[in-house]
Enzyme design. Structure first.
Site, PDB file in Angstrom:
ATOM      1  N   CYS A 179       0.870  -1.181   0.000  1.00  9.55           N
ATOM      2  CA  CYS A 179       0.000   0.000   0.000  1.00  9.55           C
ATOM      3  C   CYS A 179       0.906   1.229   0.000  1.00  9.55           C
ATOM      4  O   CYS A 179       2.050   1.147  -0.448  1.00  9.55           O
ATOM      5  CB  CYS A 179      -0.962  -0.020   1.192  1.00  9.55           C
ATOM      6  N   ASN A 200       2.377   1.382   4.353  1.00 11.31           N
ATOM      7  CA  ASN A 200       2.659   0.099   5.018  1.00 11.31           C
ATOM      8  C   ASN A 200       2.408   0.170   6.528  1.00 11.31           C
ATOM      9  O   ASN A 200       3.119  -0.426   7.320  1.00 11.31           O
ATOM     10  CB  ASN A 200       4.093  -0.378   4.730  1.00 11.31           C
ATOM     11  N   CYS A 228      -1.293   0.575   7.366  1.00 10.98           N
ATOM     12  CA  CYS A 228      -2.737   0.274   7.478  1.00 10.98           C
ATOM     13  C   CYS A 228      -3.130  -0.933   6.619  1.00 10.98           C
ATOM     14  O   CYS A 228      -3.292  -2.041   7.133  1.00 10.98           O
ATOM     15  CB  CYS A 228      -3.584   1.492   7.093  1.00 10.98           C
ATOM     16  N   ARG A 229      -3.301  -0.706   5.319  1.00 15.03           N
ATOM     17  CA  ARG A 229      -3.912  -1.746   4.479  1.00 15.03           C
ATOM     18  C   ARG A 229      -3.011  -2.950   4.235  1.00 15.03           C
ATOM     19  O   ARG A 229      -3.464  -4.100   4.343  1.00 15.03           O
ATOM     20  CB  ARG A 229      -4.333  -1.152   3.123  1.00 15.03           C
ATOM     21  N   SER A 230      -1.735  -2.718   3.867  1.00 17.58           N
ATOM     22  CA  SER A 230      -0.907  -3.896   3.544  1.00 17.58           C
ATOM     23  C   SER A 230      -0.522  -4.705   4.783  1.00 17.58           C
ATOM     24  O   SER A 230      -0.441  -5.937   4.696  1.00 17.58           O
ATOM     25  CB  SER A 230       0.304  -3.535   2.670  1.00 17.58           C
ATOM     26  N   ASP A 284      -8.033   3.837   1.083  1.00 13.02           N
ATOM     27  CA  ASP A 284      -7.126   4.297   2.136  1.00 13.02           C
ATOM     28  C   ASP A 284      -7.936   4.736   3.363  1.00 13.02           C
ATOM     29  O   ASP A 284      -8.720   5.669   3.280  1.00 13.02           O
ATOM     30  CB  ASP A 284      -6.331   5.480   1.567  1.00 13.02           C
TER      31      ASP A 284
HETATM   32  P1  4NP Z   1      -1.719   2.746   4.127  1.00 16.60           P
HETATM   33  O1  4NP Z   1      -2.382   4.091   4.720  1.00 16.60           O
HETATM   34  O2  4NP Z   1      -1.180   3.144   2.766  1.00 16.60           O
HETATM   35  O3  4NP Z   1      -2.880   1.830   4.041  1.00 16.60           O
HETATM   36  O4  4NP Z   1      -0.659   2.330   5.106  1.00 16.60           O
HETATM   37  C1  4NP Z   1      -1.702   5.310   4.819  1.00 16.60           C
HETATM   38  C2  4NP Z   1      -0.787   5.493   5.826  1.00 16.60           C
HETATM   39  C3  4NP Z   1      -0.155   6.715   5.957  1.00 16.60           C
HETATM   40  C4  4NP Z   1      -0.423   7.738   5.055  1.00 16.60           C
HETATM   41  C5  4NP Z   1      -1.329   7.541   4.031  1.00 16.60           C
HETATM   42  C6  4NP Z   1      -1.973   6.316   3.908  1.00 16.60           C
HETATM   43  N1  4NP Z   1       0.211   8.992   5.204  1.00 16.60           N
HETATM   44  O5  4NP Z   1      -0.132   9.923   4.458  1.00 16.60           O
HETATM   45  O6  4NP Z   1       1.103   9.136   6.070  1.00 16.60           O
END
Ligand code: 4NP
Length: 157
Positions: A8, A11, A13-15, A124
């Site tokens: 994602c 790294n 949340c989703r992945s 997201d």
């Molecule tokens: P992920 O979510 O891609 O599912 O881990 C996010 C985590 C952090 C951010 C964006 C999305 N950020 O902007 O810091």
């Protein structure tokens, strides 16, 4: 050995959630020794950090433990290491496509392809609420099952 990298943006949340859901399913099927599993982010902003508290909290409700995971950025060598590189959304998929060596002979795909939802995204949840994390897990569970079915068929395991 088949190997899967979930990707994602951050790294956190989703992945990590996808890694935990898939690992749980693989272990339930006694295939923990037979499939390599990891996750990474296209961005390195959170490198070294554990998953977001909300991803961990909601994950625990579904029986997944994410606490030992640490964020890392995708590297070029991941395309040598992983047969399946699975993106959570279109933006990550496009970035991975640009990054992949021309001769990458693995499978670069989107997670929800394996749930019969070709081209659809795991949204997201980072700027959302706890319900968005529930939604993520609910999308991931059938996709993880579809991915494992696909790998078992392809590799005869
Ligand atoms: P992920 O979510 O891609 O599912 O881990 C996010 C985590 C952090 C951010 C964006 C999305 N950020 O902007 O810091």
């Amino acid at each position: 050995m088949p190997s899967v990298l979930f990707v994602c943006l951050g790294n956190i949340c989703r992945s990590p959630a996808a890694e935990a859901v898939f690992r749980h399913l693989v272990e339930e099927n006694h295939l923990g020794h037979a499939i390599e599993i990891d996750s990474a982010g296209t961005a390195g902003w959170h490198a070294g950090n554990p998953p977001d508290d909300r991803a961990q909290l909601v994950g625990r409700e579904y029986g997944y433990n994410l606490s030992n995971q640490r964020s890392r950025q995708v590297t070029l060598s991941d395309f040598d290491r992983f047969e399946y590189v699975i993106a959570m959304d279109i933006s990550n998929f496009e970035n991975l496509k640009k990054m992949a060596p021309e001769d990458y002979d693995g499978t670069l795909a989107m997670m929800l392809d394996f749930a019969g939802k070709k081209g659809e995204e795991v949204p997201d949840p980072y700027y959302g609420g706890i319900e968005d994390y529930h939604h993520v897990y609910k999308l991931l569970q059938p996709a993880a099952k579809g991915l494992l079915d696909h790998i078992r068929k392809t590799h005869q395991i």
